[in-house]
Design an enzyme around this catalytic site. Structure first.
Site, PDB file in Angstrom:
ATOM      1  N   ASP A   1      -7.377   4.002  -4.344  1.00 41.53           N
ATOM      2  CA  ASP A   1      -7.921   3.876  -2.996  1.00 41.53           C
ATOM      3  C   ASP A   1      -8.526   5.257  -2.688  1.00 41.53           C
ATOM      4  OD1 ASP A   1      -7.688   1.786  -0.518  1.00 41.53           O
ATOM      5  OD2 ASP A   1      -7.570   3.822   0.254  1.00 41.53           O
TER       6      ASP A   1
ATOM      7  N   LYS B   1       0.875  -1.183   0.000  1.00 37.53           N
ATOM      8  CA  LYS B   1       0.000   0.000   0.000  1.00 37.53           C
ATOM      9  C   LYS B   1       0.907   1.227   0.000  1.00 37.53           C
ATOM     10  CE  LYS B   1      -4.605   0.386   0.216  1.00 37.53           C
ATOM     11  NZ  LYS B   1      -5.567  -0.719  -0.023  1.00 37.53           N
TER      12      LYS B   1
END
Ligand SMILES: NC(=O)C1=CN([C@@H]2O[C@H](COP(=O)(O)OP(=O)(O)OC[C@H]3O[C@@H](n4cnc5c(N)ncnc54)[C@H](OP(=O)(O)O)[C@@H]3O)[C@@H](O)[C@H]2O)C=CC1
Ligand SMILES: N=C(CCC(=O)O)C(=O)O
Length: 444
Positions: free
Chosen positions: A164, A124
Site C-alpha cells: 500500500d 489492513k
C-alpha cells in the site's frame, strides 16, 4: 437498523477515529434499505459485529538507523473480518498512519475483497514509519524488525498482507525474507512478492489497470470512448504509474500527476517516454515529481492538488480525502464526466454529493481499485498450486473480475431515473455476501 444511531454509537466508542467513522457512515447509509429487508440481521446484531474489527494488534517496532541511533515506531495489524476467507489487505508505511486510518482501510477492504468474488476477508496494517528519505539498509532493518513481531499473527490461511502507500516490492521482499528466517517456512504469506519467489505477473500493474478497466465499463454505459479524453491523475506511485500506462495504451491523454509536495501539469500529455522517466525517478532514484517539471519545462504547482485543471476524467490515485467539496465543484464546472477512485476513500462525503447531484459517473475505490487485491488473490491461488500463470492469463482474469464488479454495481446501484449509484451498488453487493456468511456461521 437506523444507520444514524449506529454511527452515533460508534462515534462515542471511537471518538478519535474520523476516517473510520467516515467509511462506516458511507456504507451504512447506502445499505440501510437492503439491511432492513432482513430482520434476522438486526436480531443477530449483525451490523455492530460487521463494523467493529475482529481484533486489533498493536506493537512497538525498535530499529537502528545508519547513525547508530535506536528508533521507535508503532506497528499495527487490523484483522477486520474473515468470514469469507483469510484476512487480506495491505500494509501502509507513512507518518500519518494511526489506528483510525487502518480501521477505515480494513473496513473498506472487507467489502472490496467480497466484491472480487475471491475467498478473501478484510484486514489492513502498517506503521507510522516512512521509508521516504531512508537508506535501503534502514528500510531493510525496519522491515525485519516489523516482521519479527507481525509474523506471529499471519499465515497463508490466516492473514496475508501486501503493499500500500510506502510498501512496494522492496519492502515486501525484505519482510518475506524475515518471515522465512523466523519460521523456516516458504509460503504465500505476502502478496506483491518478486516473480522470482512466488510473485504474480501483473500484480504491480493490477490496481492501476483495474481502475481503467472499470472506468471503461462506466463510460460504456453512456457510449463514451476513453480515446482522446483528457485525464487528471494524482499520485505518482504504484497505482498512479500503471493507471497512466493503461490510459496511454487506450489513447487517453494524462496531463497531471503529483506527490505530497505538489503536482505537474503537462498540456501535451504524459507520453510513454515521460512515464518511463517517472518510473525511474520514483522507483529507482526516489526523487520528487518537481524534477519532471524541470526536465520537461512544464508547470509545477507546489503544495496543491491537480483537481482545478480542466479535464474530462479524474482518477485520484494518492490518498484519502484528497478531493474535497471545493475541488469537486471545480471538476464539475470544468466539465468532468467521470471520476474513478484508484486510491482508498479519496473523495470526501461532501464531494461525493456534488458528483452524484451532477449525475456524473463516479465510482468508489472499493469497486474501482479492487484490481490490486484481486490479483493478490490470484497470486495466492498460484502459490497454492505452485504454478505461475502468464501475463495474458492473469490480465484476462483481472479484466473479467473488474467487469463482474461493474455488473454487480449496476445490478444493485441503478436508481429509478436510470442513474447508476456506484457507491450504493458496490456497498450492497459487497455487504450481502459477507452478511449471509456471518449469519450462517453463528454468533462468533
Ligand atoms: N498498492 C496497492 O495495491 C493498492 C493501493 N491502493 C491505494 O492507492 C493509493 C496509492 O497507493 P500506492 O500507489 O500503492 O502508494 P505509493 O506509496 O506507491 O504512492 C503513493 C503516492 O501518493 C502520494 N501521497 C501519499 N500520501 C499523500 C498525501 N497525504 N498527500 C498527497 N500525496 C500523497 C505519494 O507521494 P510521496 O512520494 O510524496 O509520498 C505517492 O506519489 C492509496 O490510497 C492506497 O491505499 C488501493 C488499492 C490497491
Ligand atoms: N493495498 C491494497 C492491496 C491489498 C492486497 O493486495 O492485499 C488495497 O486493496 O487497498
Amino acid at each position: 437498523m437506523n444507520a444514524v444511531q449506529v454511527v452515533e454509537n460508534l462515534k462515542q466508542r471511537f471518538p478519535n477515529e474520523p476516517e473510520y467513522i467516515q467509511a462506516v457512515s458511507q456504507v451504512l447509509g447506502t445499505i440501510e434499505e437492503e439491511y432492513n429487508k432482513h430482520p434476522e440481521f438486526d436480531k443477530a446484531n449483525l451490523i455492530e459485529r460487521l463494523c467493529i474489527p475482529d481484533r486489533v494488534i498493536e506493537f512497538r517496532v525498535s530499529w537502528v538507523d545508519d547513525k547508530g541511533n535506536v528508533r521507535t515506531n508503532m506497528g499495527y495489524r487490523v484483522q477486520h473480518n474473515n468470514v469469507i476467507g483469510p484476512y487480506k489487505g495491505g500494509l501502509r508505511f507513512h507518518q500519518s498512519v494511526n489506528l483510525g486510518i487502518l480501521k477505515f482501510l480494513a473496513f473498506e477492504q472487507t467489502f472490496k475483497n467480497s466484491l472480487t468474488t475471491l475467498p478473501m476477508g478484510g484486514a489492513k496494517g502498517g506503521s507510522d514509519f516512512s521509508p521516504r528519505g531512508k537508506s535501503d539498509a534502514e528500510v531493510m532493518r525496519f522491515c525485519q524488525a516489523f516482521m519479527s513481531e507481525l509474523y506471529r499473527h499471519i499465515g497463508a490461511d490466516v492473514d496475508v498482507p501486501a503493499g500500500d502507500i510506502g510498501v512496494g516490492g522492496r519492502e515486501v521482499a525484505y519482510m518475506f525474507g524475515m518471515y522465512k528466517k523466523l519460521t523456516h517456512e516458504w509460503s504465500g504469506i505476502l502478496t506483491g512478492k518478486g516473480i522470482q519467489f512466488g510473485g504474480s505477473l501483473i500484480r504491480p500493474e493490477a490496481t492501476g489497470y483495474g481502475n481503467v478497466y472499470f472506468l471503461v465499463n462506466m463510460l460504456n454505459t453512456r457510449g463514451i470512448d476513453i480515446k482522446g479524453k483528457t485525464v487528471l491523475v494524482s499520485g505518482s506511485g504504484n497505482v498512479a504509474q500503471y493507471t497512466i500506462e493503461k490510459c496511454i495504451e487506450l489513447g487517453a491523454k494524462v496531463v497531471t500527476c503529483s506527490d505530497s509536495d505538489g503536482y505537474i501539469y503537462d498540456p501535451d500529455g504524459i507520453t510513454r517516454e515521460k512515464l518511463d522517466y517517472i518510473m525511474e525517478l520514483k522507483n529507482i532514484e526516489r526523487g520528487r515529481i518537481r524534477e519532471y517539471a524541470e526536465k520537461y519545462n512544464v508547470k509545477y504547482v507546489e503544495g496543491a492538488k491537480p483537481w482545478f485543471e480542466k479535464a474530462d476524467i479524474a482518477l485520484p490515485s494518492a490518498t484519502q480525502n484528497e478531493i474535497n467539496e471545493e475541488a469537486a465543484k471545480a471538476l464539475v464546472a470544468n466539465g468532468v464526466i467521470a471520476v474513478s477512485e484508484g486510491a482508498n476513500m479519496p473523495t470526501t462525503p461532501e464531494a461525493i454529493k456534488i458528483f452524484q447531484d451532477a449525475k456524473i459517473l463516479y465510482s468508489p475505490g472499493k469497486a474501482a481499485n479492487a484490481g490490486g487485491v484481486a490479483v493478490s488473490g490470484l497470486e495466492m491461488s498460484q502459490n497454492s498450486e505452485r504454478l505461475s500463470w502468464s501475463r495474458e492469463e492473469v490480465d484476462a482474469k483481472l479484466h473479467s473480475i473488474m467487469n463482474n464488479i461493474h455488473e454487480n454495481c449496476v445490478k444493485y446501484g441503478t436508481e429509478p431515473d436510470g442513474y447508476i449509484n456506484y457507491v450504493k451498488g458496490a456497498n450492497i453487493a459487497g455487504f450481502l455476501k459477507v452478511a449471509k456468511a456471518m449469519m450462517a456461521q453463528g454468533i462468533v
